[in-house]
Structure formats: structure tokens, C-alpha cells
Design a protein around this motif. Sequence first.
Motif, PDB file in Angstrom:
ATOM      1  N   GLU A  61      28.129  29.193  33.690  1.00 58.30           N
ATOM      2  CA  GLU A  61      28.564  28.067  32.859  1.00 58.30           C
ATOM      3  C   GLU A  61      29.718  28.460  31.946  1.00 58.30           C
ATOM      4  O   GLU A  61      30.588  27.627  31.642  1.00 58.30           O
ATOM      5  CB  GLU A  61      27.398  27.554  32.017  1.00 58.30           C
ATOM      6  CG  GLU A  61      26.307  26.852  32.819  1.00 58.30           C
ATOM      7  CD  GLU A  61      25.121  26.447  31.960  1.00 58.30           C
ATOM      8  OE1 GLU A  61      25.089  26.861  30.773  1.00 58.30           O
ATOM      9  OE2 GLU A  61      24.231  25.724  32.456  1.00 58.30           O
ATOM     10  N   SER A  62      29.747  29.697  31.518  1.00 62.37           N
ATOM     11  CA  SER A  62      30.807  30.173  30.618  1.00 62.37           C
ATOM     12  C   SER A  62      32.039  30.642  31.378  1.00 62.37           C
ATOM     13  O   SER A  62      33.008  31.071  30.756  1.00 62.37           O
ATOM     14  CB  SER A  62      30.268  31.310  29.741  1.00 62.37           C
ATOM     15  OG  SER A  62      29.154  30.882  28.993  1.00 62.37           O
ATOM     16  N   ARG A  63      31.978  30.583  32.725  1.00 63.80           N
ATOM     17  CA  ARG A  63      33.108  30.962  33.580  1.00 63.80           C
ATOM     18  C   ARG A  63      33.585  32.381  33.289  1.00 63.80           C
ATOM     19  O   ARG A  63      34.784  32.671  33.247  1.00 63.80           O
ATOM     20  CB  ARG A  63      34.252  29.956  33.405  1.00 63.80           C
ATOM     21  CG  ARG A  63      33.880  28.529  33.745  1.00 63.80           C
ATOM     22  CD  ARG A  63      35.011  27.558  33.448  1.00 63.80           C
ATOM     23  NE  ARG A  63      36.160  27.799  34.300  1.00 63.80           N
ATOM     24  CZ  ARG A  63      36.325  27.302  35.525  1.00 63.80           C
ATOM     25  NH1 ARG A  63      35.370  26.523  36.033  1.00 63.80           N
ATOM     26  NH2 ARG A  63      37.397  27.550  36.219  1.00 63.80           N
ATOM     27  N   CYS A  64      32.623  33.286  33.098  1.00 61.31           N
ATOM     28  CA  CYS A  64      32.961  34.684  32.822  1.00 61.31           C
ATOM     29  C   CYS A  64      33.735  35.313  33.977  1.00 61.31           C
ATOM     30  O   CYS A  64      34.563  36.212  33.770  1.00 61.31           O
ATOM     31  CB  CYS A  64      31.685  35.490  32.557  1.00 61.31           C
ATOM     32  SG  CYS A  64      30.753  34.924  31.119  1.00 61.31           S
ATOM     33  N   ALA A  65      33.467  34.839  35.204  1.00 65.58           N
ATOM     34  CA  ALA A  65      34.137  35.406  36.382  1.00 65.58           C
ATOM     35  C   ALA A  65      35.602  35.009  36.464  1.00 65.58           C
ATOM     36  O   ALA A  65      36.316  35.461  37.360  1.00 65.58           O
ATOM     37  CB  ALA A  65      33.404  34.985  37.649  1.00 65.58           C
ATOM     38  N   SER A  66      36.082  34.170  35.540  1.00 61.38           N
ATOM     39  CA  SER A  66      37.509  33.864  35.491  1.00 61.38           C
ATOM     40  C   SER A  66      38.315  35.090  35.095  1.00 61.38           C
ATOM     41  O   SER A  66      39.476  35.231  35.486  1.00 61.38           O
ATOM     42  CB  SER A  66      37.782  32.734  34.485  1.00 61.38           C
ATOM     43  OG  SER A  66      37.171  31.536  34.888  1.00 61.38           O
ATOM     44  N   CYS A  67      37.700  35.964  34.310  1.00 58.35           N
ATOM     45  CA  CYS A  67      38.392  37.171  33.834  1.00 58.35           C
ATOM     46  C   CYS A  67      37.731  38.452  34.326  1.00 58.35           C
ATOM     47  O   CYS A  67      38.411  39.477  34.457  1.00 58.35           O
ATOM     48  CB  CYS A  67      38.438  37.200  32.310  1.00 58.35           C
ATOM     49  SG  CYS A  67      39.327  35.814  31.572  1.00 58.35           S
TER      50      CYS A  67
END
Length: 205
Positions: A175-181
Motif C-alpha cells: 500500500e505504501s508502494r515501497c517497491a517504487s524505490c
Amino acid sequence: FDAKEAESITAFLVSVSEKPKLDSLPKLKPADPAAQARLGSTLFRSVGCVACHDVPRSGEEANRPPTVRIRPDGTDADRFVRQPFAGGDLTRIGKRRSVEWLYTWLGAPERLNADHQMPVFRLTSAERAQLAIFLAGQSEAPQPTSADAEQLPKLTREILGDAERIATGKRLVQESRCASCHEIPTLPEVRPSLPGLVEVDPEWK
């Protein structure tokens, strides 16, 4: 995140992490760790480590944020904003990494982090060990401050192995889109959604 959410995220990340294979240190002469640490301290200051890392601090200095110089207006210049090759403060690296981890990192950082920016110096196995022993000794605990009033909860085996906590942590990470970075095992890369540039704003012309 609140404390419970942070615990769940930690449990998830621990569950998908791979334990690295670490190298063993060679036998050194003299065998006295203090003598080897002194040699490592000399190497730290002579082979180029201080080009990217601050010299580990002790005592009251260990509680102060690392700064390098003063700006013309008299304010502190934060080294980690101004220095493009900043490698991080190593004052308490010994509390976070084992001597074997440090020894491996100095010789083959790609085994521990494929995206590292750590230069690999031409060191003998003895020199690597001396540096690792010196850095592993940088573990002085900070003096208590008002910010330490609320202690971090201890992550027990029960928390780290709790399937419900792990599932919750995975959901929070997604949900926090941690895999974006961050590259996270078991999770696909998430590309950040950016505005299209087909129509250029007239004010840009």
C-alpha cells in the motif's frame, strides 16, 4: 507508521530476506584484537575511507550529528547533503554489523548489496580484517537523551514468525508502494505514476 505497523513491516521484510554467506577472518599476528584495531584505525585514515565516511566519534561527540564545515552564514553544513559521495556515519557501525559482515563487505560488497556504491580497495586479507576489527569496535552506546524516553519494542521470535503480522506487513509495504524505490524479494517492481508530458504547459514556453 505506528509501532505495531513498524513491527509488522519488519516481520515481513525479515521473512523474505536471504541470510548472506559471510567470509571468516584470517588468523592474524599479533592475535591481540586491540593491536589489530589500532592498525585498522590507521588504515581507515590512510586508504581513502575518510573521503566518503566521517571518522567514528566517541564520548559526547558520538551524540552529535556529523558535520564537516560551516557555511558562510555561520550555520552548520550537513555533510550528507553537500557531499555527493557520502557513505554514512560509522560511529556505531559495530552495533549494526558483525566483524564477519564488515570483512565480507570490504572485499565483495556486491554479495551483500547488488546496488552498492562502495569502492573496492586493493587490500590484503590481513588489512581487510584489521579494518573490519576496527569498525566492529565502533559500538559505543549513545548517552540517554529525552528522545530516548520511549524505548523501541523488542522484536521477539514470536513477532518475527507471526504469519498474521507478516501478512499485515506485506500489505502495508504494498500500500505504501515501497517497491517504487526499494527492491523487495517476492514483490514486483512498482513504477511511480508520473504526469504525462504530451501537452506542455504554455507557461513553460
